[in-house]
Scaffold this motif. Structure first.
Motif, PDB file in Angstrom:
ATOM      1  N   HIS A  29      -2.371  16.245  16.014  1.00 17.83           N
ATOM      2  CA  HIS A  29      -2.206  15.209  14.985  1.00 17.83           C
ATOM      3  C   HIS A  29      -0.735  15.129  14.548  1.00 17.83           C
ATOM      4  CE1 HIS A  29      -6.599  14.898  14.411  1.00 17.83           C
ATOM      5  NE2 HIS A  29      -6.593  16.194  14.597  1.00 17.83           N
ATOM      6  N   MET A  33       2.455  12.288  14.933  1.00 16.58           N
ATOM      7  CA  MET A  33       3.086  11.745  13.742  1.00 16.58           C
ATOM      8  C   MET A  33       4.568  12.094  13.648  1.00 16.58           C
ATOM      9  SD  MET A  33       1.964  12.382   9.761  1.00 16.58           S
ATOM     10  CE  MET A  33       0.357  11.609   9.935  1.00 16.58           C
ATOM     11  N   ASP A 141      -2.934  11.851   7.947  1.00 24.06           N
ATOM     12  CA  ASP A 141      -4.044  11.710   8.878  1.00 24.06           C
ATOM     13  C   ASP A 141      -5.308  12.091   8.111  1.00 24.06           C
ATOM     14  OD1 ASP A 141      -6.046  12.070  10.832  1.00 24.06           O
ATOM     15  OD2 ASP A 141      -4.571  12.545  12.362  1.00 24.06           O
ATOM     16  N   TYR A 160      -2.832   5.486   6.568  1.00 23.05           N
ATOM     17  CA  TYR A 160      -3.551   6.451   7.388  1.00 23.05           C
ATOM     18  C   TYR A 160      -3.140   6.292   8.848  1.00 23.05           C
ATOM     19  CZ  TYR A 160      -6.702   7.459   3.462  1.00 23.05           C
ATOM     20  OH  TYR A 160      -7.229   7.852   2.253  1.00 23.05           O
ATOM     21  N   LEU A 162      -4.136   7.745  12.390  1.00 22.11           N
ATOM     22  CA  LEU A 162      -5.262   8.533  12.893  1.00 22.11           C
ATOM     23  C   LEU A 162      -5.698   8.121  14.278  1.00 22.11           C
ATOM     24  CD1 LEU A 162      -8.623   7.335  11.373  1.00 22.11           C
ATOM     25  CD2 LEU A 162      -6.526   5.994  11.240  1.00 22.11           C
ATOM     26  N   ARG A 163      -6.360   9.060  14.925  1.00 25.56           N
ATOM     27  CA  ARG A 163      -7.034   8.795  16.195  1.00 25.56           C
ATOM     28  C   ARG A 163      -8.481   8.409  15.947  1.00 25.56           C
ATOM     29  NH1 ARG A 163      -9.785   7.746  19.548  1.00 25.56           N
ATOM     30  NH2 ARG A 163      -9.844   8.304  21.751  1.00 25.56           N
TER      31      ARG A 163
END
Length: 277
Positions: A29, A33, A141, A160, A162-163
C-alpha cells in the motif's frame, strides 16, 4: 497513472502550496502511495506522514516530514504476521478452507492495525501537533481506518488512495451499485460473464462478507466512537471521503460501476523503474 494522481492532488492548492497529512498503510500500500507523496513534496506542497515507529516499508524521505508514534510490537512480529497472511493467497483448497484461512489472517492483521491506531490516538502530543497544523486535506488508504478517524476528528477533506476494501465496503460507502449479475465476489474465480447458476453462486458468496467485515472492521468503529466521543460506524468513516482514487485497471479486471467521486487511476502497484535494455 502516477502523473494523473499528482495532478489531481495538486489541485489542493492552485495559488499556493497545500499542506497535506498522509496516514499510510505499510507494505505494498505504501509503495504505491510513496511515489505520489514524493512528487507532491517535490512540487512544493508541505507533506507530513504519520507512521508507527515499527514498519517494514515506511521510511523517512527528504520530500516529506515524518512523524512517528510508538507501538507495542517489534518488526519481527510484524513481518511474521504479514508473511502468514499472504501465504494463504497462494494455497489451494476448497472455498471453506480458504475462507477459514482468510478469516484467521485478517483477524491477526486487524489486531495489529487496531493496536497501532489506538496508540496513535492516545498520543496526546502528536494529536495536539496535528490539530494545530491546519492541514488542507488528508490522504490515506482506508483498508485500515485510522486515517479516516483522524480525518473526521480534524474535519479534513479525505482523499482515499486504494486498491480495494474487503467485503465491498467501498461500494456500500459510496452507494455504488454492485450487481451480482456481473461483479464477481472474491474467492469465486468467476468472471463478469456468468450463467444463471454462476450468478446464484456469486450472490451466495456475498453472504460470508457480512461476517468477515463484522470482526475485521468493527474494532475500528469501537475505537473511533471512544476517541470521537460519539457513535460512529464503519460506513460513516468510509462515506466521508471527498475523492476515491481507485488503483484498478479494467484491462486486467472485471468492469464495475463508478460513482462521480471515484476516479480510476490505473494499476499503480509500486514505484516503477525504467528497465535496462
Amino acid at each position: 497513472s502516477p502523473p494523473a494522481v499528482v495532478l489531481l492532488l495538486s489541485l489542493l492548492g492552485l495559488a499556493a502550496a497545500g499542506k497535506l497529512l498522509v496516514v499510510p498503510v505499510d507494505g505494498s500500500h505504501w509503495l504505491s502511495m510513496k511515489e505520489v507523496v514524493d512528487v507532491l513534496g517535490q512540487r512544493g506542497h508541505e507533506v507530513v506522514v504519520v507512521a508507527p515507529e515499527v514498519t517494514m516499508r515506511i521510511k523517512p524521505s527528504k520530500n516529506f516530514v515524518m512523524k512517528r508514534y510508538s507501538v507495542p510490537y517489534t518488526e519481527e512480529d510484524l513481518k511474521r504476521q504479514f508473511q502468514a497472511f499472504f501465504h494463504f493467497s497462494f494455497e489451494q483448497g476448497s472455498f471453506l478452507e480458504r475462507f477459514v484461512k482468510a478469516y484467521q489472517g485478517i483477524k491477526r492483521i486487524t489486531d495489529f492495525g487496531v493496536t497501532g491506531c489506538g496508540h496513535l490516538l492516545q498520543n496526546k502530543e502528536l494529536i495536539g501537533y496535528l490539530e494545530e497544523s491546519k492541514f488542507d486535506a488528508l490522504l490515506t488508504d482506508p483498508v485500515t481506518l485510522c486515517g479516516a478517524i483522524l480525518a473526521k476528528h480534524l474535519s479534513l477533506p479525505a482523499v482515499y488512495f486504494l486498491r480495494g476494501i474487503p467485503c465491498g465496503l467501498d461500494f456500500d460507502a459510496t452507494q455504488c451499485p454492485r450487481p451480482s449479475s456481473y461483479v464477481p465476489r472474491g474467492f469465486t474465480q468467476l468472471t463478469d460473464r456468468m450463467t444463471f447458476l454462476q450468478r446464484v453462486k456469486n450472490l451466495l458468496h456475498g453472504i460470508p462478507d457480512l461476517f468477515i467485515c463484522d470482526f475485521a472492521f468493527q474494532p475500528y468503529s469501537k475505537l473511533a466512537s471512544e476517541f470521537l466521543q460519539q457513535d460512529v460506524t464503519v460506513p460513516d468513516l468510509l462515506g466521508q471521503a471527498s475523492v476515491w482514487l481507485q488503483r484498478s485497471e479494467f484491462v486486467l479486471e472485471y468492469p464495475r460501476p463508478l460513482m462521480p467521486n471515484i476516479i480510476p487511476i490505473g494499476g499503480v502497484n509500486c514505484a516503477h523503474k525504467k528497465l535496462s535494455q
